[in-house]
Design an enzyme around this catalytic site. Structure first.
Site, PDB file in Angstrom:
ATOM      1  N   CYS A 133       0.836  -1.200   0.000  1.00  0.00           N
ATOM      2  CA  CYS A 133       0.000   0.000   0.000  1.00  0.00           C
ATOM      3  C   CYS A 133       0.881   1.264   0.000  1.00  0.00           C
ATOM      4  O   CYS A 133       1.617   1.495  -0.948  1.00  0.00           O
ATOM      5  CB  CYS A 133      -0.957  -0.056   1.193  1.00  0.00           C
ATOM      6  SG  CYS A 133      -2.180   1.249   1.236  1.00  0.00           S
ATOM      7  N   ASP A 142      -9.427  -2.305  -7.409  1.00  0.00           N
ATOM      8  CA  ASP A 142      -8.870  -1.286  -6.515  1.00  0.00           C
ATOM      9  C   ASP A 142      -9.223   0.096  -7.055  1.00  0.00           C
ATOM     10  O   ASP A 142      -8.665   0.550  -8.065  1.00  0.00           O
ATOM     11  CB  ASP A 142      -7.348  -1.459  -6.429  1.00  0.00           C
ATOM     12  CG  ASP A 142      -6.704  -0.581  -5.368  1.00  0.00           C
ATOM     13  OD1 ASP A 142      -7.319   0.425  -4.966  1.00  0.00           O
ATOM     14  OD2 ASP A 142      -5.582  -0.915  -4.940  1.00  0.00           O
ATOM     15  N   HIS A 189      -8.185  -3.440  -3.200  1.00  0.00           N
ATOM     16  CA  HIS A 189      -6.998  -3.012  -2.471  1.00  0.00           C
ATOM     17  C   HIS A 189      -6.786  -3.927  -1.263  1.00  0.00           C
ATOM     18  O   HIS A 189      -7.711  -4.520  -0.729  1.00  0.00           O
ATOM     19  CB  HIS A 189      -7.177  -1.569  -2.010  1.00  0.00           C
ATOM     20  CG  HIS A 189      -5.913  -0.913  -1.567  1.00  0.00           C
ATOM     21  ND1 HIS A 189      -4.894  -0.589  -2.436  1.00  0.00           N
ATOM     22  CD2 HIS A 189      -5.484  -0.532  -0.337  1.00  0.00           C
ATOM     23  CE1 HIS A 189      -3.907  -0.036  -1.772  1.00  0.00           C
ATOM     24  NE2 HIS A 189      -4.237   0.020  -0.496  1.00  0.00           N
TER      25      HIS A 189
END
Length: 290
Positions: free
Chosen positions: A166, A223, A258
């Protein structure tokens, strides 16, 4: 947050309450992700030296969680770069997973100057109070110090890789562009494009022409925070760089969003996470980080 006195620094210091007034790094989960999922993976530390260490970077004591096979040296090194939630239990567990496979894995707290991300109850507050205030240049310098520490404590700096998630996935891209001596990098859903700010003057896409390190990018097609067209732009920019696109690879999981590797969150997708982990290990091994 109180910081330890730099005068007390030694090259390799296990932390305790006298030197670092904060809950032990790598224990517990960030407030913003509670409650954690029942499927959360826990890797034990049997056969490992694991726990907190510290080293200096530009006058600041950087705490880090490290795990490595007990009693062994000349180990391949994986620098693990944390998500927005800091070095909490999930990141420590990832370090132990690497260590069980023969790596020295070390995860520095790149937020130490800005505060404790694990204490904030929402990602919005973490973004406002922590993420927006961490200069990319500072992160690169702290990672340089991390690599130097690993080389002095059982790691082989000639077999160096970086693995980021991330926020840390973006940092992994940037560090691959910053340090051409690395063998390989893996970015898990790391943003490659976006706004330019004082702390983030350039994104990975802007520096793609300098990339000499093979990077494996792992992404979810669902995502919403990482548009697929930015990945296409990154591929094109890498292809025009010094390596002509050779060596780097993108894998996009159609049904994943995500944080699909984050087993402690509802976003976890077991099959995609396990496939991506296998690819990660093969990537490092195939590029000499083993």
């Amino acid at each position: 947050m109180l910081k330890p006195e730099i005068d007390s620094l030694v090259p390799h210091v296990p932390f305790d309450r006298r030197t670092f007034l904060k809950a032990a790094l790598g224990t517990g989960f960030a407030a913003a992700v509670l409650p954690v999922s029942a499927q959360t993976i826990h890797t034990d530390a049997e056969g490992l030296d694991a726990g907190e260490v510290g080293f200096e970077s530009n006058g600041t004591l950087i705490p880090a969680y490290r795990a490595q096979p007990r009693g062994k040296t000349h180990l391949p090194v994986i620098v693990v770069v944390h998500e927005a939630f800091g070095v909490h239990e999930h990141i420590a567990d990832v370090c132990r997973r690497f260590a069980k496979l023969g790596y020295l894995a070390v995860a520095p707290d790149l937020f130490v100057r800005e505060g404790d991300a694990s204490a904030y109850p929402t990602i919005q507050q973490i973004d406002q109070n922590i993420l927006s205030k961490v200069p990319d240049a500072q992160a690169m310098s702290d990672l340089d110090a991390t690599v130097a520490w690993a080389g002095q404590h059982g790691g082989d700096p000639k077999r160096l890789g970086i693995n980021g998630f991330c926020w840390g996935g973006r940092i992994a891209w940037l560090y691959a562009e910053h340090n051409p001596r690395m063998r390989a990098a893996v970015s898990w859903y790391g943003r490659v494009a976006g706004q330019h700010t004082q702390t983030m003057p350039e994104n990975p896409l802007d520096l793609a022409g300098e990339l000499q390190v093979p990077v494996l990018g792992l992404y979810g097609r669902q995502d919403q925070g990482i548009p697929q067209d930015t990945l296409a732009q990154m591929k094109q920019a890498i292809a025009q760089g010094p390596q002509g696109g050779r060596g780097s690879e993108f894998v996009v999981y159609d049904d994943a969003g995500h944080a699909f590797f984050a087993d402690y969150r509802p976003s976890y997708r077991k099959a995609d996470a396990e496939d991506a982990w296998r690819r990660t290990l093969a990537w490092f091994s195939g590029h000499g980080v083993a």
